[in-house]
Design a protein around this motif. Structure first.
Motif, PDB file in Angstrom:
ATOM      1  N   TYR A   1      87.319  75.812  12.284  1.00  0.00           N
ATOM      2  CA  TYR A   1      86.642  75.995  11.000  1.00  0.00           C
ATOM      3  C   TYR A   1      85.184  76.408  11.216  1.00  0.00           C
ATOM      4  N   LEU A   2      84.477  75.686  12.077  1.00  0.00           N
ATOM      5  CA  LEU A   2      83.076  76.001  12.349  1.00  0.00           C
ATOM      6  C   LEU A   2      82.923  77.348  13.045  1.00  0.00           C
ATOM      7  N   HIS A   3      83.878  77.685  13.906  1.00  0.00           N
ATOM      8  CA  HIS A   3      83.849  78.999  14.568  1.00  0.00           C
ATOM      9  C   HIS A   3      83.915  80.121  13.532  1.00  0.00           C
ATOM     10  N   HIS A   4      84.800  79.977  12.557  1.00  0.00           N
ATOM     11  CA  HIS A   4      84.905  80.980  11.497  1.00  0.00           C
ATOM     12  C   HIS A   4      83.628  81.034  10.652  1.00  0.00           C
ATOM     13  N   VAL A   5      83.056  79.875  10.384  1.00  0.00           N
ATOM     14  CA  VAL A   5      81.853  79.822   9.554  1.00  0.00           C
ATOM     15  C   VAL A   5      80.712  80.605  10.197  1.00  0.00           C
ATOM     16  N   PHE A   6      80.436  80.327  11.451  1.00  0.00           N
ATOM     17  CA  PHE A   6      79.259  80.897  12.084  1.00  0.00           C
ATOM     18  C   PHE A   6      79.499  82.252  12.727  1.00  0.00           C
ATOM     19  N   ASN A   7      80.719  82.738  12.640  1.00  0.00           N
ATOM     20  CA  ASN A   7      81.004  84.131  12.974  1.00  0.00           C
ATOM     21  C   ASN A   7      81.253  84.938  11.711  1.00  0.00           C
ATOM     22  N   GLN A   8      80.967  84.290  10.560  1.00  0.00           N
ATOM     23  CA  GLN A   8      81.067  84.929   9.249  1.00  0.00           C
ATOM     24  C   GLN A   8      82.464  85.498   8.974  1.00  0.00           C
TER      25      GLN A   8
ATOM     26  N   THR B   1      92.740  67.117  14.285  1.00  0.00           N
ATOM     27  CA  THR B   1      91.552  67.108  13.431  1.00  0.00           C
ATOM     28  C   THR B   1      90.380  67.776  14.149  1.00  0.00           C
ATOM     29  N   ILE B   2      90.180  67.446  15.418  1.00  0.00           N
ATOM     30  CA  ILE B   2      89.100  68.052  16.206  1.00  0.00           C
ATOM     31  C   ILE B   2      89.304  69.559  16.337  1.00  0.00           C
ATOM     32  N   ILE B   3      90.545  69.971  16.618  1.00  0.00           N
ATOM     33  CA  ILE B   3      90.842  71.403  16.745  1.00  0.00           C
ATOM     34  C   ILE B   3      90.538  72.136  15.442  1.00  0.00           C
ATOM     35  N   ALA B   4      90.976  71.566  14.325  1.00  0.00           N
ATOM     36  CA  ALA B   4      90.744  72.202  13.021  1.00  0.00           C
ATOM     37  C   ALA B   4      89.255  72.315  12.720  1.00  0.00           C
ATOM     38  N   ILE B   5      88.477  71.300  13.059  1.00  0.00           N
ATOM     39  CA  ILE B   5      87.030  71.336  12.826  1.00  0.00           C
ATOM     40  C   ILE B   5      86.372  72.427  13.664  1.00  0.00           C
ATOM     41  N   ILE B   6      86.758  72.522  14.937  1.00  0.00           N
ATOM     42  CA  ILE B   6      86.181  73.537  15.825  1.00  0.00           C
ATOM     43  C   ILE B   6      86.492  74.941  15.328  1.00  0.00           C
TER      44      ILE B   6
ATOM     45  N   LEU C   1      96.769  74.790   9.164  1.00  0.00           N
ATOM     46  CA  LEU C   1      96.720  73.853   8.040  1.00  0.00           C
ATOM     47  C   LEU C   1      97.988  73.004   7.980  1.00  0.00           C
ATOM     48  N   ALA C   2      99.144  73.656   8.240  1.00  0.00           N
ATOM     49  CA  ALA C   2     100.412  72.929   8.225  1.00  0.00           C
ATOM     50  C   ALA C   2     100.448  71.885   9.337  1.00  0.00           C
ATOM     51  N   LEU C   3      99.968  72.258  10.525  1.00  0.00           N
ATOM     52  CA  LEU C   3      99.938  71.312  11.644  1.00  0.00           C
ATOM     53  C   LEU C   3      99.003  70.142  11.345  1.00  0.00           C
ATOM     54  N   THR C   4      97.893  70.435  10.686  1.00  0.00           N
ATOM     55  CA  THR C   4      96.963  69.362  10.306  1.00  0.00           C
ATOM     56  C   THR C   4      97.628  68.397   9.332  1.00  0.00           C
ATOM     57  N   GLY C   5      98.355  68.957   8.358  1.00  0.00           N
ATOM     58  CA  GLY C   5      99.067  68.113   7.404  1.00  0.00           C
ATOM     59  C   GLY C   5     100.186  67.327   8.054  1.00  0.00           C
TER      60      GLY C   5
END
Length: 236
Positions: free
Chosen positions: A188-195, A181-186, A211-215
């Motif tokens: 996700y935010l990296h993609h957001v703020f690097n557009q 969960t922590i990895i996915a959040i990091i 996404l599969a690993l998160t599930g």
């Protein structure tokens, strides 16, 4: 728990500051974005502090009250400082809700993203979190109805201890779910703020493998959660 909330606030604030100072946009709308995001985060903090929104349900109230009295006897804690244990599934859903809602506000008001369609990645992440808390709730309800002794029927031992522990202490299935969960959040935010956004939306598209690993990590957690409190009830 307080350290975790401060970490989340610092992480979001750092990324948002970097994003708002790196794009040319209307300062007024970016300021509005900051205010709304700050309000969401503060609301999250307040709700986590004064309510049981992130805490497990108590099945055996007499057993819980007994543990509370034992804790009070063994320490100098005040009764008001003793709370229910934190829930991993509830925390996961609350954090993803905060992250995705803040991303939405940031992209629309601060980056001035025109297409506000929510993409598949955001839906999958929210779906995983919602499904996890729904199934976890059914497991808890079933164990309560069977009158099984539950490690959740004890006072909180601290945020990280609560979400990472089952009846035998720190557990691998809870640990791996928290890590992914922590990895996915990091990421996700990296993609957001690097557009690094998906074409046609204001949201990033995560790798399908992540996404599969998160599930899978959530499914593993739920599978083993059903076996956490399997000892027969001991009646006095």
């Amino acid at each position: 728990m307080r350290k975790f909330l401060y970490f989340l606030q610092a992480l979001l604030s750092a990324f948002l500051l970097a994003g708002c100072t790196s794009v040319e946009n209307n300062n007024a709308t970016c300021t509005i974005a900051w205010i709304v995001i700050a309000a969401i985060i503060i609301f999250f903090f307040v709700m986590a502090k004064i309510t049981n929104i992130l805490r497990d349900e108590i099945g055996d109230c007499p057993a819980y009250e007994k543990k509370v009295q034992e804790t009070l006897t063994a320490s100098s804690q005040k009764d008001t400082s003793i709370k229910r244990p934190y829930s991993l599934s509830r925390t996961q859903l609350a954090v993803w809700t905060t992250v995705i809602s803040c991303t939405y506000i940031y992209e629309v008001l601060c980056v001035n993203c025109k297409n506000i369609n929510i993409n598949t990645t955001a839906l999958i992440l929210m779906g995983i979190s919602t499904g996890t808390i729904a199934v976890a709730g059914l497991i808890d309800k079933n164990q309560i109805e069977q009158d099984s002794p539950r490690h959740q029927d004890e006072p909180s031992k601290g945020f990280f201890t609560d979400i990472l522990s089952d009846d035998n202490g720190i557990s691998i299935h809870r640990f791996q779910n928290s890590i992914w969960t922590i990895i996915a959040i990091i990421v996700y935010l990296h993609h957001v703020f690097n557009q690094q956004l998906q074409a046609g939306t204001c949201f990033p598209e995560l790798d399908q493998t992540l996404l599969a690993l998160t599930g899978i990590s959530s499914a593993t957690y739920l599978t083993l959660k059903g076996k956490e409190n399997t000892n027969p009830a001991v009646k006095p």
